[in-house]
Write an enzyme that holds these catalytic residues in place. Structure first.
Site, PDB file in Angstrom:
ATOM      1  N   GLN A  34     -14.119   7.871   9.691  1.00 18.05           N
ATOM      2  CA  GLN A  34     -13.063   7.924  10.703  1.00 18.05           C
ATOM      3  C   GLN A  34     -12.034   8.983  10.336  1.00 18.05           C
ATOM      4  O   GLN A  34     -11.574   9.737  11.178  1.00 18.05           O
ATOM      5  CB  GLN A  34     -12.396   6.547  10.819  1.00 18.05           C
ATOM      6  CG  GLN A  34     -11.289   6.452  11.840  1.00 18.05           C
ATOM      7  CD  GLN A  34     -10.552   5.122  11.740  1.00 18.05           C
ATOM      8  OE1 GLN A  34      -9.475   5.022  11.159  1.00 18.05           O
ATOM      9  NE2 GLN A  34     -11.146   4.081  12.308  1.00 18.05           N
ATOM     10  N   PHE A  72     -10.511   1.968  -1.422  1.00 23.15           N
ATOM     11  CA  PHE A  72      -9.579   2.875  -0.751  1.00 23.15           C
ATOM     12  C   PHE A  72      -9.554   2.685   0.769  1.00 23.15           C
ATOM     13  O   PHE A  72      -8.582   3.072   1.419  1.00 23.15           O
ATOM     14  CB  PHE A  72      -9.969   4.341  -1.018  1.00 23.15           C
ATOM     15  CG  PHE A  72      -9.816   4.789  -2.435  1.00 23.15           C
ATOM     16  CD1 PHE A  72      -8.588   5.163  -2.932  1.00 23.15           C
ATOM     17  CD2 PHE A  72     -10.920   4.851  -3.280  1.00 23.15           C
ATOM     18  CE1 PHE A  72      -8.435   5.597  -4.238  1.00 23.15           C
ATOM     19  CE2 PHE A  72     -10.789   5.277  -4.586  1.00 23.15           C
ATOM     20  CZ  PHE A  72      -9.548   5.650  -5.072  1.00 23.15           C
ATOM     21  N   TYR A 140       2.173  -0.652   7.984  1.00 23.12           N
ATOM     22  CA  TYR A 140       1.247  -0.169   6.958  1.00 23.12           C
ATOM     23  C   TYR A 140       1.553  -0.813   5.613  1.00 23.12           C
ATOM     24  O   TYR A 140       0.662  -1.389   4.952  1.00 23.12           O
ATOM     25  CB  TYR A 140       1.334   1.351   6.855  1.00 23.12           C
ATOM     26  CG  TYR A 140       0.712   1.921   5.604  1.00 23.12           C
ATOM     27  CD1 TYR A 140      -0.639   1.755   5.341  1.00 23.12           C
ATOM     28  CD2 TYR A 140       1.483   2.621   4.670  1.00 23.12           C
ATOM     29  CE1 TYR A 140      -1.213   2.268   4.181  1.00 23.12           C
ATOM     30  CE2 TYR A 140       0.921   3.146   3.528  1.00 23.12           C
ATOM     31  CZ  TYR A 140      -0.421   2.966   3.277  1.00 23.12           C
ATOM     32  OH  TYR A 140      -0.976   3.466   2.127  1.00 23.12           O
ATOM     33  N   PHE A 168       2.724   6.751  -5.302  1.00 20.99           N
ATOM     34  CA  PHE A 168       3.756   7.420  -4.534  1.00 20.99           C
ATOM     35  C   PHE A 168       3.124   8.588  -3.781  1.00 20.99           C
ATOM     36  O   PHE A 168       2.133   8.399  -3.108  1.00 20.99           O
ATOM     37  CB  PHE A 168       4.929   7.731  -5.462  1.00 20.99           C
ATOM     38  CG  PHE A 168       5.668   6.470  -5.844  1.00 20.99           C
ATOM     39  CD1 PHE A 168       6.970   6.262  -5.439  1.00 20.99           C
ATOM     40  CD2 PHE A 168       5.048   5.435  -6.541  1.00 20.99           C
ATOM     41  CE1 PHE A 168       7.647   5.080  -5.731  1.00 20.99           C
ATOM     42  CE2 PHE A 168       5.695   4.253  -6.843  1.00 20.99           C
ATOM     43  CZ  PHE A 168       7.005   4.079  -6.438  1.00 20.99           C
ATOM     44  N   GLY A 283      13.685   4.667   8.878  1.00 22.53           N
ATOM     45  CA  GLY A 283      12.838   4.059   7.846  1.00 22.53           C
ATOM     46  C   GLY A 283      12.534   4.965   6.665  1.00 22.53           C
ATOM     47  O   GLY A 283      11.764   4.575   5.795  1.00 22.53           O
TER      48      GLY A 283
END
Length: 328
Positions: A34, A72, A140, A168, A283
């Site tokens: 995808q 993952f 998420y 990160f 955000g």
């Protein structure tokens, strides 16, 4: 015995597959392509498919002797997650549930999980430690935190040991130049700036220059993708050696502002391009920096590419040679 890598055709997944292959490991990859690229998988046995396809997962585990999983496979765009929460819970959470169910049925008891700093939300302090509060500010991050909690229960009830790696800002590319970062659409800062340097976009946008940081722009902790791959291999070894389930931050422990990253790209590439200051995005925390002391002490992990110039140089080498990504 093989290592199964889910999402192994993605950016960090493909670099982890390359690291496993370089150590002579037997590798099995599953990816629905995808957002991943078949060309990014440099070896091993490949299955094209989705974790929510229970029949395919059962087939994969029956055809291969899997000793551990590196997970993952997930959707990972913060902005998209706030518009399509069903997609994120279905793929990330339900997909992980299907994987854990298949692992239990196949008696595979070790999993290393690709988590995220987004589990912390707006940090109370920096550098962020693993024991700090987890209050995601987007769907998420919430799905990743839910996946972590699910694994903790599967450990307690079914004995499936896990390591969750909260990292990160991944950046850079493989030293061999064969694989790199190719997202569509691209949302990561360094490749976006490099696209501006290549003339593929007219300018680079900076979202806010009025934060309480030295130059007013957001500060982030960047980590080379090959250092991330190394951490995943060390986490697998930790579990294979009988280590307990745990959560680790992965970062360099130092932050660079958006303006610093832009100036470093200009310096490394020798190219100039317009910079446009835009309003803040909602955000976006002002500063996100990781404390990776725990990973260093428990996993023996140490970033080898902690200079921003080195990270950007490797990314530039990839993008300059592959201006259209894997389509070149």
């Amino acid at each position: 015995m093989a290592i199964l890598v889910t999402g192994g055709a993605g950016y960090i997944g493909s670099h982890t597959v390359a690291a496993l292959l370089s150590q002579g490991k037997e590798v099995v990859v599953i990816d629905n392509l995808q957002s991943g690229h078949r060309e990014a998988v440099l070896g091993g046995k490949f299955y094209e498919g989705d974790l929510r396809d229970k029949a395919l997962l059962a087939k994969l585990f029956s055809e291969n002797s899997i000793e551990a999983v590196i997970h993952f496979a997930a959707n990972s765009l913060v902005g998209e997650s706030m518009k399509a929460p069903v997609k994120y819970y279905d793929n990330n959470v339900y997909g992980t549930l299907c994987l854990l169910e298949a692992m239990d049925q196949a008696d595979v008891r070790k999993i290393v999980f690709s988590s995220t700093a987004a589990t912390y939300g707006e940090p109370e302090k920096v550098p962020i430690e693993e024991s700090d509060p987890t209050r995601p500010t987007n769907v998420y991050g919430e799905t990743k935190l839910t996946m972590e909690r699910m694994m903790a229960w599967f450990d307690q009830v079914l004995g499936i040991k896990y390591v969750s790696l909260r990292y990160f800002n991944a950046a850079g590319a493989h030293d061999g130049g064969k694989i790199g970062e190719d997202h569509r659409p691209e949302s990561h800062l360094i490749p976006l700036i490099i696209e501006a340097a290549l003339g593929k976009r007219p300018s680079i946008q900076v979202f806010g220059d009025d934060y309480s940081t030295p130059d007013g722009t957001c500060v982030r902790d960047y980590i080379h993708v090959s250092d991330l791959a190394d951490a995943h291999l060390r986490a697998v070894a930790h579990l294979q050696e009988g280590g307990s389930s745990d959560i680790f931050n992965l970062g360099n422990g130092q932050g660079f502002s958006v303006k610093e990253v832009i100036e470093t790209v200009k310096s490394v590439t020798g190219r100039d391009f317009p910079v446009v200051i835009s309003p803040r995005r909602s955000g976006d925390p002002a500063v996100l920096i990781a404390s990776s002391d725990k990973a260093r002490s428990v996993l023996g992990w140490q970033p080898s590419r902690d200079k921003l110039e080195d990270i950007i140089q490797s990314a530039w080498q990839w993008h300059e040679n592959h201006p259209n990504g894997y389509n070149d």
